[in-house]
Motif scaffolding. Structure first.
Motif, mmCIF file in Angstrom:
data_model
loop_
_atom_site.group_PDB
_atom_site.id
_atom_site.type_symbol
_atom_site.label_atom_id
_atom_site.label_comp_id
_atom_site.label_asym_id
_atom_site.label_seq_id
_atom_site.Cartn_x
_atom_site.Cartn_y
_atom_site.Cartn_z
ATOM 1 N N GLN A 168 40.813 60.524 24.202
ATOM 2 C CA GLN A 168 41.921 60.235 25.108
ATOM 3 C C GLN A 168 41.440 59.559 26.380
ATOM 4 O O GLN A 168 42.090 58.652 26.900
ATOM 5 N N ALA A 195 40.756 55.815 25.999
ATOM 6 C CA ALA A 195 41.938 54.989 25.728
ATOM 7 C C ALA A 195 42.202 54.008 26.865
ATOM 8 O O ALA A 195 42.532 52.829 26.625
ATOM 9 N N ASP A 219 45.958 56.578 32.335
ATOM 10 C CA ASP A 219 46.791 56.891 31.169
ATOM 11 C C ASP A 219 47.391 55.635 30.549
ATOM 12 O O ASP A 219 48.568 55.597 30.182
ATOM 13 N N TYR A 266 52.484 54.635 25.308
ATOM 14 C CA TYR A 266 51.214 55.182 25.750
ATOM 15 C C TYR A 266 51.439 56.265 26.794
ATOM 16 O O TYR A 266 52.334 56.162 27.644
ATOM 17 N N GLN A 292 48.061 61.474 26.385
ATOM 18 C CA GLN A 292 47.508 61.948 25.107
ATOM 19 C C GLN A 292 47.132 60.807 24.160
ATOM 20 O O GLN A 292 46.570 61.043 23.086
ATOM 21 N N THR A 293 47.411 59.581 24.530
ATOM 22 C CA THR A 293 47.084 58.434 23.682
ATOM 23 C C THR A 293 45.571 58.366 23.471
ATOM 24 O O THR A 293 44.790 58.589 24.392
ATOM 25 N N THR A 294 45.156 58.064 22.251
ATOM 26 C CA THR A 294 43.725 57.973 21.961
ATOM 27 C C THR A 294 43.255 56.519 21.989
ATOM 28 O O THR A 294 44.046 55.586 21.871
ATOM 29 N N LYS A 339 41.225 66.066 29.293
ATOM 30 C CA LYS A 339 41.406 65.172 28.154
ATOM 31 C C LYS A 339 40.223 65.276 27.210
ATOM 32 O O LYS A 339 39.102 65.620 27.632
ATOM 33 N N SER A 340 40.464 64.924 25.951
ATOM 34 C CA SER A 340 39.355 64.737 25.021
ATOM 35 C C SER A 340 38.682 63.399 25.334
ATOM 36 O O SER A 340 39.257 62.540 26.026
#
Length: 327
Positions: A265, A268, A291, A6, A9-11, A261-262
């Motif tokens: 993301q 997450a 994160d 993780y 960028q992990t969704t 971040k999106s």
């Protein structure tokens, strides 16, 4: 479940797939579920993994119903959902909502205190509390404690996720002037920092007071995400935020950019905090996540993790809501 893969960028769906056995058959209550926000995205992601019930708590019932429709359209038409009216700006309405929850048959496995406001102009609500402190902290404190018997019960465990922010770095709880002298000392970002610090200290207290009874509570920083949380002139307010980060020493020349971040993301870490097995270990109870990682104490400002300040905030908030919660 390993966490080594993780990162920022992990969704949310990646984490949810890993945690699907922990999501299945759970009852989850989420505050702040307007379409386009983090709470709604979190609900849609976990709906695909067979929870028993998703309770959508919000002031605006119409918006919650829109999210409910989206859940059934995108994730699963068969997932059970329920809408709860919860106005975190009103202590009287919070008490009414809590009574409704206490009448539910279901045990609540996970409470995600996600609702929030960010950097609005100064406003006092009817209970006499500044808006960011009221909605982000005081309202969640009162609601969570009033429904505690649904989260902590013999033979059952519960988890409370308090959505904070790296904005806690802007400052501590102002115990001697938490209402900013009725607006005369108000700064939107210092008030935001106080509220986000309070979210973290609330998790510290919950872990200390109720960890031995099966409650796990952590706080999370989702990341810098463009959602509908911000009101007003975003460009000017964001410039002010960057200036505060420079003034406080977090940014120097050439490094004054936030990592965006999106929404997938950002959510997450919500999913990780709510369901990952590693979070339930006693050494992680009360800590702060970013994160999809539990941060070390030295990575967190002392005022947002100090048990003395956590207890001081607990007593202050009890005074504000006019009720004691002794565990």
């Amino acid at each position: 479940m390993s966490t080594t893969h993780y990162n920022a960028q992990t969704t949310a769906d990646e984490v949810a797939r890993d945690c699907q056995s922990s999501i299945a058959h759970k009852t989850i209550l989420i505050t702040g579920v307007s379409p386009g926000g983090l709470g709604a995205e979190f609900a849609k992601v976990i709906a695909a993994y067979s929870p028993s019930l998703i309770i959508l708590a919000t002031r605006d019932i119409r918006k919650a119903q829109e999210t409910e429709t989206e859940i059934k359209r995108i994730a699963s038409p068969s997932v059970a959902t329920r809408v709860l009216e919860l106005d975190l700006s009103s202590q009287a309405q919070i008490r009414s909502a809590a009574k409704e929850v206490l009448a539910y048959e279901e045990h609540i496995d996970v409470l995600v205190n996600n609702a929030g406001v960010m950097a609005p102009p100064f406003m006092l609500f009817d209970d006499g509390v500044e808006s960011q402190f009221a909605i982000n902290h005081v309202g969640h404190f009162l609601f969570t404690n009033l429904i505690m018997s649904k989260l902590v019960a013999p033979g059952r465990t519960g988890r409370v996720v308090n959505v904070s922010s790296n904005g806690h770095q802007l400052g501590p709880v102002r115990f001697h002037d938490w209402n900013f002298d009725e607006g005369r000392n108000y700064d939107t970002w210092l008030a935001y920092g106080q509220a986000k610090t309070a979210n973290m200290l609330f998790s510290v207290s919950l872990a200390e007071k109720l960890g031995d009874r099966g409650l796990v509570s952590v706080s999370v920083h989702p990341g810098t995400i463009n959602t509908n949380l911000m009101r007003g002139d975003w460009d000017e307010s964001f410039k002010s935020l960057v200036q505060w980060f420079k003034t406080l020493g977090y940014f120097r020349a050439g490094s004054s950019e936030f990592a965006w971040k999106s929404i997938a993301q950002g959510v997450a870490t919500h999913v990780f905090a709510a369901f990952h097995d590693s979070v339930s270990s006693s050494e992680n109870n009360g800590l702060y996540l970013q994160d999809c990682t539990v941060l070390k104490p030295e990575e967190v400002r002392s005022w947002a993790r100090d048990p003395i300040e956590a207890e001081q905030l607990w007593r202050l908030t009890e005074d504000i809501v006019g009720e004691r919660f002794d565990y």
